[in-house]
Design a protein around this motif. Structure first.
Motif, PDB file in Angstrom:
ATOM      1  N   GLY A 115       0.680  -1.191   0.090  1.00  0.00           N
ATOM      2  CA  GLY A 115       0.031  -0.109   0.105  1.00  0.00           C
ATOM      3  C   GLY A 115       0.837   1.459  -0.075  1.00  0.00           C
ATOM      4  O   GLY A 115       0.252   2.430  -0.196  1.00  0.00           O
ATOM      5  N   ASP A 116       1.994   1.221   0.275  1.00  0.00           N
ATOM      6  CA  ASP A 116       2.841   2.348   0.120  1.00  0.00           C
ATOM      7  C   ASP A 116       3.137   2.962  -1.260  1.00  0.00           C
ATOM      8  O   ASP A 116       3.131   2.206  -1.974  1.00  0.00           O
ATOM      9  CB  ASP A 116       4.197   1.949   0.821  1.00  0.00           C
ATOM     10  CG  ASP A 116       4.227   1.698   2.563  1.00  0.00           C
ATOM     11  OD1 ASP A 116       3.199   2.209   3.094  1.00  0.00           O
ATOM     12  OD2 ASP A 116       5.293   0.953   2.834  1.00  0.00           O
ATOM     13  N   ASP A 117       3.708   4.290  -1.074  1.00  0.00           N
ATOM     14  CA  ASP A 117       4.100   4.682  -2.454  1.00  0.00           C
ATOM     15  C   ASP A 117       5.298   4.116  -2.405  1.00  0.00           C
ATOM     16  O   ASP A 117       6.302   4.509  -1.688  1.00  0.00           O
ATOM     17  CB  ASP A 117       4.080   6.517  -2.275  1.00  0.00           C
ATOM     18  CG  ASP A 117       4.825   6.987  -3.414  1.00  0.00           C
ATOM     19  OD1 ASP A 117       5.054   6.246  -4.617  1.00  0.00           O
ATOM     20  OD2 ASP A 117       5.088   8.159  -3.415  1.00  0.00           O
ATOM     21  N   LEU A 118       5.732   3.391  -3.544  1.00  0.00           N
ATOM     22  CA  LEU A 118       7.062   2.928  -3.952  1.00  0.00           C
ATOM     23  C   LEU A 118       8.038   3.808  -4.850  1.00  0.00           C
ATOM     24  O   LEU A 118       8.905   3.395  -5.368  1.00  0.00           O
ATOM     25  CB  LEU A 118       6.642   1.441  -4.408  1.00  0.00           C
ATOM     26  CG  LEU A 118       5.959   0.538  -3.684  1.00  0.00           C
ATOM     27  CD1 LEU A 118       5.738  -0.729  -4.246  1.00  0.00           C
ATOM     28  CD2 LEU A 118       6.778   0.388  -2.338  1.00  0.00           C
ATOM     29  N   GLY A 119       7.270   4.860  -5.373  1.00  0.00           N
ATOM     30  CA  GLY A 119       7.958   5.616  -6.041  1.00  0.00           C
ATOM     31  C   GLY A 119       9.451   5.975  -5.828  1.00  0.00           C
ATOM     32  O   GLY A 119      10.351   6.382  -6.664  1.00  0.00           O
ATOM     33  N   PHE A 120       9.761   6.162  -4.490  1.00  0.00           N
ATOM     34  CA  PHE A 120      11.216   6.528  -4.053  1.00  0.00           C
ATOM     35  C   PHE A 120      12.151   5.264  -4.273  1.00  0.00           C
ATOM     36  O   PHE A 120      13.324   5.401  -4.063  1.00  0.00           O
ATOM     37  CB  PHE A 120      11.170   6.932  -2.545  1.00  0.00           C
ATOM     38  CG  PHE A 120      10.881   5.968  -1.602  1.00  0.00           C
ATOM     39  CD1 PHE A 120      11.868   5.376  -0.977  1.00  0.00           C
ATOM     40  CD2 PHE A 120       9.480   5.431  -1.215  1.00  0.00           C
ATOM     41  CE1 PHE A 120      11.587   4.442  -0.259  1.00  0.00           C
ATOM     42  CE2 PHE A 120       9.462   4.687  -0.397  1.00  0.00           C
ATOM     43  CZ  PHE A 120      10.391   4.112   0.448  1.00  0.00           C
ATOM     44  N   CYS A 121      11.683   4.105  -4.498  1.00  0.00           N
ATOM     45  CA  CYS A 121      12.287   3.026  -4.380  1.00  0.00           C
ATOM     46  C   CYS A 121      13.302   2.946  -5.604  1.00  0.00           C
ATOM     47  O   CYS A 121      12.844   3.160  -6.590  1.00  0.00           O
ATOM     48  CB  CYS A 121      11.570   1.636  -4.245  1.00  0.00           C
ATOM     49  SG  CYS A 121      10.722   1.608  -2.842  1.00  0.00           S
ATOM     50  N   HIS A 122      14.647   2.572  -5.548  1.00  0.00           N
ATOM     51  CA  HIS A 122      15.360   2.180  -6.625  1.00  0.00           C
ATOM     52  C   HIS A 122      15.335   0.693  -7.003  1.00  0.00           C
ATOM     53  O   HIS A 122      15.512   0.031  -8.248  1.00  0.00           O
ATOM     54  CB  HIS A 122      16.776   2.469  -6.504  1.00  0.00           C
ATOM     55  CG  HIS A 122      17.091   4.059  -6.326  1.00  0.00           C
ATOM     56  ND1 HIS A 122      17.018   4.711  -4.975  1.00  0.00           N
ATOM     57  CD2 HIS A 122      17.037   5.148  -7.300  1.00  0.00           C
ATOM     58  CE1 HIS A 122      17.040   5.825  -5.393  1.00  0.00           C
ATOM     59  NE2 HIS A 122      16.997   6.228  -6.682  1.00  0.00           N
ATOM     60  N   SER A 123      15.257  -0.026  -6.028  1.00  0.00           N
ATOM     61  CA  SER A 123      15.066  -1.465  -6.229  1.00  0.00           C
ATOM     62  C   SER A 123      14.242  -2.146  -5.197  1.00  0.00           C
ATOM     63  O   SER A 123      13.793  -1.473  -4.222  1.00  0.00           O
ATOM     64  CB  SER A 123      16.323  -2.130  -5.861  1.00  0.00           C
ATOM     65  OG  SER A 123      16.938  -1.962  -4.696  1.00  0.00           O
ATOM     66  N   LEU A 124      13.416  -3.103  -5.587  1.00  0.00           N
ATOM     67  CA  LEU A 124      12.503  -3.776  -4.754  1.00  0.00           C
ATOM     68  C   LEU A 124      12.639  -5.203  -4.422  1.00  0.00           C
ATOM     69  O   LEU A 124      12.580  -5.887  -5.504  1.00  0.00           O
ATOM     70  CB  LEU A 124      11.084  -3.290  -5.003  1.00  0.00           C
ATOM     71  CG  LEU A 124      10.107  -4.102  -4.353  1.00  0.00           C
ATOM     72  CD1 LEU A 124       9.835  -3.364  -3.001  1.00  0.00           C
ATOM     73  CD2 LEU A 124       8.783  -3.803  -5.219  1.00  0.00           C
ATOM     74  N   TYR A 125      12.881  -5.791  -3.315  1.00  0.00           N
ATOM     75  CA  TYR A 125      13.205  -7.182  -2.987  1.00  0.00           C
ATOM     76  C   TYR A 125      11.885  -7.710  -2.374  1.00  0.00           C
ATOM     77  O   TYR A 125      11.388  -7.107  -1.447  1.00  0.00           O
ATOM     78  CB  TYR A 125      14.332  -7.597  -2.253  1.00  0.00           C
ATOM     79  CG  TYR A 125      14.515  -8.972  -1.839  1.00  0.00           C
ATOM     80  CD1 TYR A 125      14.970  -9.926  -2.695  1.00  0.00           C
ATOM     81  CD2 TYR A 125      13.945  -9.183  -0.484  1.00  0.00           C
ATOM     82  CE1 TYR A 125      14.619 -11.194  -2.282  1.00  0.00           C
ATOM     83  CE2 TYR A 125      13.893 -10.786  -0.009  1.00  0.00           C
ATOM     84  CZ  TYR A 125      14.266 -11.736  -0.902  1.00  0.00           C
ATOM     85  OH  TYR A 125      14.273 -13.085  -0.789  1.00  0.00           O
ATOM     86  N   PHE A 126      11.532  -8.854  -2.767  1.00  0.00           N
ATOM     87  CA  PHE A 126      10.494  -9.448  -2.205  1.00  0.00           C
ATOM     88  C   PHE A 126      10.551 -11.121  -2.130  1.00  0.00           C
ATOM     89  O   PHE A 126      11.372 -11.607  -3.489  1.00  0.00           O
ATOM     90  CB  PHE A 126       9.123  -9.155  -2.774  1.00  0.00           C
ATOM     91  CG  PHE A 126       8.648  -9.425  -4.019  1.00  0.00           C
ATOM     92  CD1 PHE A 126       8.047 -10.241  -4.642  1.00  0.00           C
ATOM     93  CD2 PHE A 126       9.386  -8.363  -5.047  1.00  0.00           C
ATOM     94  CE1 PHE A 126       7.901 -10.585  -6.020  1.00  0.00           C
ATOM     95  CE2 PHE A 126       8.814  -8.386  -6.345  1.00  0.00           C
ATOM     96  CZ  PHE A 126       8.444  -9.340  -6.745  1.00  0.00           C
ATOM     97  N   ASP A 127      10.139 -11.795  -1.409  1.00  0.00           N
ATOM     98  CA  ASP A 127      10.383 -13.274  -1.292  1.00  0.00           C
ATOM     99  C   ASP A 127       8.965 -13.943  -1.736  1.00  0.00           C
ATOM    100  O   ASP A 127       7.852 -13.419  -2.087  1.00  0.00           O
ATOM    101  CB  ASP A 127      10.649 -13.828  -0.231  1.00  0.00           C
ATOM    102  CG  ASP A 127       9.853 -13.628   1.006  1.00  0.00           C
ATOM    103  OD1 ASP A 127       8.462 -13.050   1.045  1.00  0.00           O
ATOM    104  OD2 ASP A 127      10.507 -14.116   2.231  1.00  0.00           O
TER     105      ASP A 127
END
Length: 170
Positions: A84-96
């Protein structure tokens, strides 16, 4: 810079050394190197945000990347995020794999934003994740979905592409 060289060496030799290494530490080293060998379409800003979706078994190892250099004067900041967060600031995103059921929603939300997506959940590169890691016979390997990266105007160095077990171009 010595840390980057050590991790590059680990990336190159980790498959044969996997039996002696902790799998989570090896995966974190891979992720660190993925950041080094990825090309973003925009200049990177300080800090470089490595986002982690939810809580994962790699949290402690990825937290150790905090303040490590990813580019010349750019250091990593590790942030935990939710769908639900604004992810626009992320350069990379890890998830499992625990986030698998949210993948379609996540990819729609990212909408080809220049955010490097990395997972160790099986089969997600085929569904639009840029880099998928897995472990086979005690060795970490990875696949690259180059078309997903290109949709976000991102690319990978030839050195990284050569190390991938498989590169999807469509």
């Amino acid at each position: 810079m010595r840390f980057a060289r050590l991790l590059l060496t680990l990336l190159l030799w980790a498959p044969s050394a996997m039996a002696q290494q902790d799998e989570r530490a090896v995966k974190a080293a891979y992720i660190y190197n993925f950041l080094h060998f990825t090309e973003w379409p925009i200049p990177l800003e300080e800090p470089f945000y490595l986002c982690i979706l939810g809580r994962t078994p790699l949290d402690d190892e990825l937290q150790q990347l905090e303040n490590q250099q990813v580019r010349h004067d750019i250091t990593i900041a590790v942030e935990h995020v939710t769908i639900g967060d604004d992810l626009g600031f992320c350069h990379s995103l890890y998830f499992d794999d625990s986030q698998r059921r949210q993948l379609d929603s996540l990819l729609r939300k990212l909408n080809a934003a220049p955010i490097l997506t990395i997972s160790d959940a099986e089969g997600l590169a085929d569904r639009g994740v840029m880099i998928e890691m897995d472990t086979l016979h005690n060795k970490v390997a990875f696949e690259i979905n180059l078309s997903a990266a290109h949709r976000a105007d991102m690319d990978f160095s030839a050195r990284l592409l050569k190390l991938a077990r498989y590169v999807a171009t469509r």
